[in-house]
Enzyme design. Structure first.
Site, mmCIF file in Angstrom:
data_model
loop_
_atom_site.group_PDB
_atom_site.id
_atom_site.type_symbol
_atom_site.label_atom_id
_atom_site.label_comp_id
_atom_site.label_asym_id
_atom_site.label_seq_id
_atom_site.Cartn_x
_atom_site.Cartn_y
_atom_site.Cartn_z
ATOM 1 N N ARG A 295 0.782 -1.180 0.062
ATOM 2 C CA ARG A 295 -0.073 -0.021 0.061
ATOM 3 C C ARG A 295 1.048 1.231 -0.021
ATOM 4 O O ARG A 295 0.270 2.371 -0.339
ATOM 5 C CB ARG A 295 -0.916 -0.019 1.197
ATOM 6 C CG ARG A 295 -1.845 1.140 1.208
ATOM 7 C CD ARG A 295 -3.133 0.949 2.122
ATOM 8 N NE ARG A 295 -2.602 0.822 3.626
ATOM 9 C CZ ARG A 295 -2.102 1.615 4.357
ATOM 10 N NH1 ARG A 295 -1.787 2.801 3.859
ATOM 11 N NH2 ARG A 295 -1.436 1.032 5.613
ATOM 12 N N TYR B 216 -15.651 10.601 -19.180
ATOM 13 C CA TYR B 216 -15.838 9.085 -19.026
ATOM 14 C C TYR B 216 -16.962 9.302 -17.843
ATOM 15 O O TYR B 216 -16.912 9.970 -16.870
ATOM 16 C CB TYR B 216 -14.807 8.686 -18.625
ATOM 17 C CG TYR B 216 -14.845 7.109 -17.782
ATOM 18 C CD1 TYR B 216 -15.721 6.167 -18.563
ATOM 19 C CD2 TYR B 216 -14.824 6.814 -16.590
ATOM 20 C CE1 TYR B 216 -15.921 4.928 -17.887
ATOM 21 C CE2 TYR B 216 -14.868 5.564 -15.921
ATOM 22 C CZ TYR B 216 -15.659 4.589 -16.511
ATOM 23 O OH TYR B 216 -16.143 3.588 -16.216
ATOM 24 N N ASP C 61 -6.964 12.342 -18.842
ATOM 25 C CA ASP C 61 -7.278 10.955 -19.042
ATOM 26 C C ASP C 61 -6.905 10.572 -20.468
ATOM 27 O O ASP C 61 -7.525 10.736 -21.369
ATOM 28 C CB ASP C 61 -8.642 10.806 -18.844
ATOM 29 C CG ASP C 61 -9.193 9.172 -18.680
ATOM 30 O OD1 ASP C 61 -8.325 8.493 -19.372
ATOM 31 O OD2 ASP C 61 -10.201 8.891 -17.970
ATOM 32 N N LYS D 20 -7.416 -0.818 -19.873
ATOM 33 C CA LYS D 20 -8.019 -0.518 -21.348
ATOM 34 C C LYS D 20 -6.521 -1.061 -22.215
ATOM 35 O O LYS D 20 -6.156 -1.929 -22.338
ATOM 36 C CB LYS D 20 -8.158 0.602 -21.584
ATOM 37 C CG LYS D 20 -9.536 1.233 -20.797
ATOM 38 C CD LYS D 20 -10.662 0.111 -21.169
ATOM 39 C CE LYS D 20 -11.908 0.362 -20.211
ATOM 40 N NZ LYS D 20 -11.733 0.640 -18.638
HETATM 41 N N1 PLP Z 1 -11.416 6.506 -18.262
HETATM 42 C C1 PLP Z 1 -11.758 6.250 -19.168
HETATM 43 C C2 PLP Z 1 -11.727 6.977 -20.444
HETATM 44 C C3 PLP Z 1 -12.628 4.947 -19.300
HETATM 45 O O1 PLP Z 1 -12.900 4.454 -20.468
HETATM 46 C C4 PLP Z 1 -12.487 4.250 -17.875
HETATM 47 C C5 PLP Z 1 -13.281 2.719 -17.920
HETATM 48 O O2 PLP Z 1 -14.046 2.440 -18.771
HETATM 49 C C6 PLP Z 1 -11.962 4.737 -16.630
HETATM 50 C C7 PLP Z 1 -11.359 5.912 -16.928
HETATM 51 C C8 PLP Z 1 -11.944 3.877 -15.622
HETATM 52 O O3 PLP Z 1 -11.193 2.995 -15.585
HETATM 53 P P1 PLP Z 1 -11.471 1.448 -14.652
HETATM 54 O O4 PLP Z 1 -12.645 0.928 -15.116
HETATM 55 O O5 PLP Z 1 -10.335 0.894 -14.764
HETATM 56 O O6 PLP Z 1 -11.591 2.180 -13.165
#
Ligand code: PLP
Length: 391
Positions: free
Chosen positions: A48, A102, A174, A199
């Site tokens: 952690r 997102y 992001d 992803k």
């Molecule tokens: N950012 C984007 C663009 C995403 O598509 C996703 C999930 O689909 C996330 C963040 C969140 O990621 P996680 O599902 O790994 O928490």
């Protein structure tokens, strides 16, 4: 290993690997210990604290991939997003965010931030001037996603970064949709780069993880909160993610190629109404994408025309499955009106440019001929009979 001189695939394969001094195995040994004896008071290893041997090694690779000084890895993309945002925002601070972010990040703001007194403004497009217009006295952070979900709008990274610097604000992106293969926002002055490593970094639909890359100073600030919130990644998953990253360059470049080929193919089909892909010359963000991306990415969206039943089309596909998530080696799709944007009214979706028959497609690495054939046969099986259309 110093990495700046090396090409992407070499960084993916070698940077940060741990040496197996004992047996000289080809891959990094996996250290699963959650307890480490300490003889130096400055280094107390603990999962952690984000400092097990495998965690630290993987962070070197991710920092190298994103051209930053340091990185941290988390148990999910949302752990990376929430920890990074909260590390820089306190009660009374304000953040500017495009509405098309997102869904999980949107929910974080709308469901949680009020509790902590953190203010936010949504902007309706991704233009730098819209960010500028939304800046208030208490604004601390400009948050962005480019290409955006699901219409792949492109935000001008240098313009947003210059704007933020001129006002003394932080920028956070992001970068999940692009992946470090296609876009390195640090090169354009963006401060903090986040990934859902679930992803493209993971790439095989079998890992849930997150990552953040930034300067040493910013990562140290994120770490101070991260160790208290506790969203670290288990070492076994760290090891799997390291393995996945070795092939990220190969995978993502193959996905770029398939997405470009599919976008061009779909554009010519009379059954398809619109195709959204930054690699297409008529996409509004094409020029910008050419100037700031190394590849146009594996994500595209398209609308079926009125002669095709959406439900039947999705059911008829044999290789491509409607699935949550994206970026795996297998092609998948989602219907934004039923998933990510399902909570909006039809009118709100219309305003956001998201039609009811929009499909967001994540190109995998299958042979392009097979993907095209799958789409063609699904279109063939989902034509709405002309008497139904006439009625
Ligand atoms: N950012 C984007 C663009 C995403 O598509 C996703 C999930 O689909 C996330 C963040 C969140 O990621 P996680 O599902 O790994 O928490």
């Amino acid at each position: 290993m110093k990495n700046r001189k090396h090409g992407l695939n070499t960084v993916c394969t070698h940077t940060g690997e741990l040496k197996d001094e004992q047996f000289k195995g080809a891959v990094s040994p996996l250290y699963m210990s959650s307890s480490y004896a300490y003889d130096d008071v400055d280094i107390k290893r603990y999962p952690r604290y984000f400092n097990t041997p495998n965690q630290e090694a993987l962070c070197l690779k991710i920092a190298a991939l994103e051209h930053t000084e340091k990185a941290l890895i988390f148990g999910s993309g949302m752990a990376a997003v929430s920890t990074s945002m909260l590390a820089f925002l306190k009660s009374g601070d304000h953040v500017v965010v495009p509405r098309q972010i997102y869904g999980g990040t949107y929910n974080l703001l709308t469901e949680e931030f009020d509790k902590y007194g953190i203010r936010y403004s949504f902007i309706e497009d991704t233009k730098a001037e819209s960010f500028e217009n939304a800046i208030q006295e208490n604004t601390r952070l400009l948050y962005l996603e480019t290409p955006s979900n699901p219409l792949l709008y492109i935000t001008d990274l240098a313009a947003v970064s210059d704007l933020a610097k001129s006002k003394g604000l932080l920028t956070m992106i992001d970068n999940t949709f692009a992946s470090p293969v296609n876009q390195n926002p640090a090169d354009f002055g963006i401060d903090i780069i986040i990934h859902s490593a679930t992803k493209y970094m993971g790439g095989h639909s079998d890992i849930c993880a997150g990552a953040v890359a930034a300067s040493a100073e910013h990562i140290d600030q994120i770490f101070q909160l991260a160790k208290n919130l506790g969203g670290s990644l288990s070492d076994y998953t760290v090891w799997l993610l390291e393995r996945s990253l070795k092939t990220m360059g190969l995978r993502v470049r193959a996905q770029n190629e398939n997405a470009m080929a599919l976008a061009s193919f779909l554009k010519k089909l009379p059954e398809i109404a619109n195709v959204y892909y930054p690699g297409l010359k008529d996409h509004p963000g094409h020029e910008l994408a050419c100037s700031q991306m190394n590849g146009f990415g594996g994500m595209l969206s398209f609308e079926l025309g009125p002669a095709i039943s959406l439900e039947q089309f999705v059911k008829s596909l044999q290789l491509v499955k409607a699935s949550m998530s994206l970026a795996g080696v297998e092609s998948t799709l989602v219907i934004p009106a039923k998933t990510s944007h399902g909570l909006l009214s039809v009118e709100e979706r219309k305003q956001a440019g998201i039609s009811e028959n929009l499909i967001r497609f994540s190109a995998g690495i299958e042979d392009i001929k097979d993907l095209k054939e799958d789409i063609e046969q699904a279109l063939e099986h989902s034509r709405i009979k002309s008497e139904v259309l006439d009625s």
